[in-house]
Design a protein around this motif. Sequence first.
Motif, PDB file in Angstrom:
ATOM      1  N   TYR A 160       3.112  -1.627  -0.814  1.00 50.56           N
ATOM      2  CA  TYR A 160       3.180  -0.606   0.230  1.00 50.56           C
ATOM      3  C   TYR A 160       2.783  -1.193   1.578  1.00 50.56           C
ATOM      4  O   TYR A 160       1.942  -2.090   1.668  1.00 50.56           O
ATOM      5  CB  TYR A 160       2.265   0.565  -0.101  1.00 50.56           C
ATOM      6  CG  TYR A 160       2.631   1.271  -1.381  1.00 50.56           C
ATOM      7  CD1 TYR A 160       3.654   2.208  -1.413  1.00 50.56           C
ATOM      8  CD2 TYR A 160       1.966   0.975  -2.573  1.00 50.56           C
ATOM      9  CE1 TYR A 160       4.016   2.848  -2.580  1.00 50.56           C
ATOM     10  CE2 TYR A 160       2.324   1.611  -3.753  1.00 50.56           C
ATOM     11  CZ  TYR A 160       3.335   2.540  -3.756  1.00 50.56           C
ATOM     12  OH  TYR A 160       3.687   3.164  -4.923  1.00 50.56           O
ATOM     13  N   SER A 161       3.377  -0.636   2.621  1.00 51.01           N
ATOM     14  CA  SER A 161       3.056  -1.040   3.982  1.00 51.01           C
ATOM     15  C   SER A 161       2.443   0.159   4.695  1.00 51.01           C
ATOM     16  O   SER A 161       3.073   1.212   4.812  1.00 51.01           O
ATOM     17  CB  SER A 161       4.321  -1.502   4.716  1.00 51.01           C
ATOM     18  OG  SER A 161       4.030  -1.793   6.063  1.00 51.01           O
ATOM     19  N   ALA A 162       1.208   0.037   5.152  1.00 51.40           N
ATOM     20  CA  ALA A 162       0.499   1.149   5.770  1.00 51.40           C
ATOM     21  C   ALA A 162       0.807   1.206   7.254  1.00 51.40           C
ATOM     22  O   ALA A 162       0.557   0.248   7.991  1.00 51.40           O
ATOM     23  CB  ALA A 162      -1.002   1.008   5.537  1.00 51.40           C
ATOM     24  N   ALA A 185      -6.000  -2.259   3.008  1.00 55.21           N
ATOM     25  CA  ALA A 185      -4.686  -2.830   3.320  1.00 55.21           C
ATOM     26  C   ALA A 185      -4.247  -3.814   2.244  1.00 55.21           C
ATOM     27  O   ALA A 185      -3.066  -3.862   1.875  1.00 55.21           O
ATOM     28  CB  ALA A 185      -4.732  -3.511   4.686  1.00 55.21           C
ATOM     29  N   LYS A 186      -5.198  -4.603   1.733  1.00 56.60           N
ATOM     30  CA  LYS A 186      -4.867  -5.575   0.679  1.00 56.60           C
ATOM     31  C   LYS A 186      -4.446  -4.868  -0.603  1.00 56.60           C
ATOM     32  O   LYS A 186      -3.470  -5.272  -1.265  1.00 56.60           O
ATOM     33  CB  LYS A 186      -6.076  -6.463   0.413  1.00 56.60           C
ATOM     34  CG  LYS A 186      -5.857  -7.546  -0.657  1.00 56.60           C
ATOM     35  CD  LYS A 186      -4.802  -8.547  -0.217  1.00 56.60           C
ATOM     36  CE  LYS A 186      -4.810  -9.802  -1.083  1.00 56.60           C
ATOM     37  NZ  LYS A 186      -4.629  -9.520  -2.518  1.00 56.60           N
ATOM     38  N   TYR A 245      10.232  -9.875  -1.033  1.00 53.34           N
ATOM     39  CA  TYR A 245       9.619  -8.843  -0.215  1.00 53.34           C
ATOM     40  C   TYR A 245       8.987  -7.777  -1.110  1.00 53.34           C
ATOM     41  O   TYR A 245       9.648  -6.875  -1.597  1.00 53.34           O
ATOM     42  CB  TYR A 245      10.655  -8.203   0.719  1.00 53.34           C
ATOM     43  CG  TYR A 245      10.040  -7.207   1.668  1.00 53.34           C
ATOM     44  CD1 TYR A 245       9.245  -7.650   2.727  1.00 53.34           C
ATOM     45  CD2 TYR A 245      10.222  -5.847   1.492  1.00 53.34           C
ATOM     46  CE1 TYR A 245       8.668  -6.759   3.593  1.00 53.34           C
ATOM     47  CE2 TYR A 245       9.646  -4.941   2.368  1.00 53.34           C
ATOM     48  CZ  TYR A 245       8.862  -5.394   3.419  1.00 53.34           C
ATOM     49  OH  TYR A 245       8.285  -4.501   4.273  1.00 53.34           O
ATOM     50  N   ARG A 246       7.704  -7.883  -1.375  1.00 51.89           N
ATOM     51  CA  ARG A 246       6.926  -6.912  -2.139  1.00 51.89           C
ATOM     52  C   ARG A 246       7.332  -6.846  -3.610  1.00 51.89           C
ATOM     53  O   ARG A 246       8.073  -7.668  -4.125  1.00 51.89           O
ATOM     54  CB  ARG A 246       7.015  -5.528  -1.484  1.00 51.89           C
ATOM     55  CG  ARG A 246       6.686  -5.542  -0.001  1.00 51.89           C
ATOM     56  CD  ARG A 246       5.180  -5.698   0.227  1.00 51.89           C
ATOM     57  NE  ARG A 246       4.886  -5.925   1.620  1.00 51.89           N
ATOM     58  CZ  ARG A 246       4.865  -4.978   2.550  1.00 51.89           C
ATOM     59  NH1 ARG A 246       5.133  -3.743   2.225  1.00 51.89           N
ATOM     60  NH2 ARG A 246       4.583  -5.270   3.787  1.00 51.89           N
ATOM     61  N   THR A 247       6.850  -5.798  -4.298  1.00 55.93           N
ATOM     62  CA  THR A 247       7.049  -5.698  -5.741  1.00 55.93           C
ATOM     63  C   THR A 247       8.474  -5.296  -6.099  1.00 55.93           C
ATOM     64  O   THR A 247       9.092  -4.467  -5.445  1.00 55.93           O
ATOM     65  CB  THR A 247       6.074  -4.667  -6.340  1.00 55.93           C
ATOM     66  OG1 THR A 247       6.172  -3.438  -5.616  1.00 55.93           O
ATOM     67  CG2 THR A 247       4.659  -5.169  -6.266  1.00 55.93           C
ATOM     68  N   VAL A 248       8.965  -5.902  -7.175  1.00 51.80           N
ATOM     69  CA  VAL A 248      10.315  -5.645  -7.662  1.00 51.80           C
ATOM     70  C   VAL A 248      10.216  -5.146  -9.095  1.00 51.80           C
ATOM     71  O   VAL A 248       9.774  -5.877  -9.984  1.00 51.80           O
ATOM     72  CB  VAL A 248      11.180  -6.929  -7.601  1.00 51.80           C
ATOM     73  CG1 VAL A 248      12.547  -6.672  -8.219  1.00 51.80           C
ATOM     74  CG2 VAL A 248      11.326  -7.400  -6.156  1.00 51.80           C
ATOM     75  N   THR A 291      13.900  -5.533   6.811  1.00 51.31           N
ATOM     76  CA  THR A 291      14.335  -4.758   7.977  1.00 51.31           C
ATOM     77  C   THR A 291      13.959  -3.292   7.826  1.00 51.31           C
ATOM     78  O   THR A 291      13.404  -2.666   8.727  1.00 51.31           O
ATOM     79  CB  THR A 291      15.854  -4.886   8.170  1.00 51.31           C
ATOM     80  OG1 THR A 291      16.194  -6.265   8.264  1.00 51.31           O
ATOM     81  CG2 THR A 291      16.294  -4.168   9.434  1.00 51.31           C
ATOM     82  N   PHE A 292      14.276  -2.710   6.658  1.00 52.70           N
ATOM     83  CA  PHE A 292      13.868  -1.352   6.336  1.00 52.70           C
ATOM     84  C   PHE A 292      12.855  -1.462   5.189  1.00 52.70           C
ATOM     85  O   PHE A 292      13.243  -1.783   4.063  1.00 52.70           O
ATOM     86  CB  PHE A 292      15.072  -0.508   5.938  1.00 52.70           C
ATOM     87  CG  PHE A 292      16.115  -0.412   7.013  1.00 52.70           C
ATOM     88  CD1 PHE A 292      15.945   0.440   8.086  1.00 52.70           C
ATOM     89  CD2 PHE A 292      17.257  -1.197   6.972  1.00 52.70           C
ATOM     90  CE1 PHE A 292      16.894   0.518   9.088  1.00 52.70           C
ATOM     91  CE2 PHE A 292      18.214  -1.131   7.964  1.00 52.70           C
ATOM     92  CZ  PHE A 292      18.035  -0.266   9.033  1.00 52.70           C
ATOM     93  N   PRO A 293      11.575  -1.214   5.451  1.00 51.70           N
ATOM     94  CA  PRO A 293      10.534  -1.563   4.484  1.00 51.70           C
ATOM     95  C   PRO A 293      10.360  -0.592   3.326  1.00 51.70           C
ATOM     96  O   PRO A 293       9.606  -0.881   2.409  1.00 51.70           O
ATOM     97  CB  PRO A 293       9.265  -1.566   5.354  1.00 51.70           C
ATOM     98  CG  PRO A 293       9.550  -0.562   6.428  1.00 51.70           C
ATOM     99  CD  PRO A 293      11.014  -0.703   6.726  1.00 51.70           C
TER     100      PRO A 293
END
Length: 377
Positions: free
Chosen positions: A344-346, A336-337, A232-235, A278-280
């Motif tokens: 990040y989630s907008a 968005a990309k 889930y996204r960058t780590v 669940t919590f972004p």
Amino acid sequence: MRAGTSGRINCEITAFMRYAGQGWEIPVPLSDEPFGEDAVCKLNALFRENYKRFFGRAIDGLDGLEVEIVTWSAKATDEQPIAEKHQLTRGGRTVEPRTTRAVFDPATGSMQIHAIFERDTLAAGDHITGPAVIVERETSIYDESFQGGLAIYDVSDPRNPKKICFWKTAGTGVHRFDFDGRYAYVTPEVDGYHLNIAMILDLKNPAKPEEVGRWWMPGQWVAGGETPDEGYRTVWCHQILRRGNRLYVGYWHGGMVILDIEDMSKPKFLSRLVYGPTFPHPTHTVLPIPFELKGRRIALVATVWFGLLAPKETPPDLVARISADVVSALRDPKTAKLLEDGGYSAAGSSPEAFARFLDADVSDTARLMEKVGLKPR
């Protein structure tokens, strides 16, 4: 100032104040008059008045907290006669653009093709056809000599800090660090690794930092054949704090990690808690409380979200316009990309929805503090 002007001098004095321990401060305008015996009371009252004005509301339970002044600002300006209007030169040449570029247009909420003109190629009286952007080389600076790292200073004389050494890293350098008096717990970029990792430096000799140990999330060591599996996204390693023989690590979208450093040369993984999707919100900091609360060992975990705030007096129509433009930009596929690639989630909500979110966030934090026994000082 008086020696440089014959005009009227206007003074603006500002104190940048905050509740003790806060990570930000607000500007508090002050009158141009000497402080009296009641200065402390007046400053406290002004701070609370401006705090409420700046954020739109006061927060209950903070009245007992100490207030501190971080810095002062004094600005003096003089009044000059109004300058004569410049007469527009007409009849010049029509300049054709050398190139075009897609630029976001807030009026239409979309990307529009704009003509690009270099300022130093234009002369007085020239005509250009819009939509257009006039650019100049002075607005962007690229320094090929940039070197990321960690600078160490001797501050025995706070007014005259002296650089001891500069410990070099790859990429953009060290993002954050903690220091216990000898060891530094840093989050550097390292050759052969994907994004920032966790590292321990021995600063017994601050002129020659020595690496003691390192830890990374499985998948970050690309030079060793690992493949980033970020899920889930960058780590990446954002912040490290030490308490006893434990390191408490905020690992962005990798959640929180606890490491055992009984043997500092080999940090040992103990546990990890991941909240996404669940919590972004990414994990910024894991702060272990140095004492028990109601018989429990507690850590406060700070996650990250971003939003635009404005002073309470901002006209509603301006707020609505800015909000609409921001939401439109966030919904553009290219924007968005870019955000998605950065982890990040907008959301792009309305001012009313954002206000409800803030109120809920403050209420949730207050309930959590009450549950674990934390009280404002």
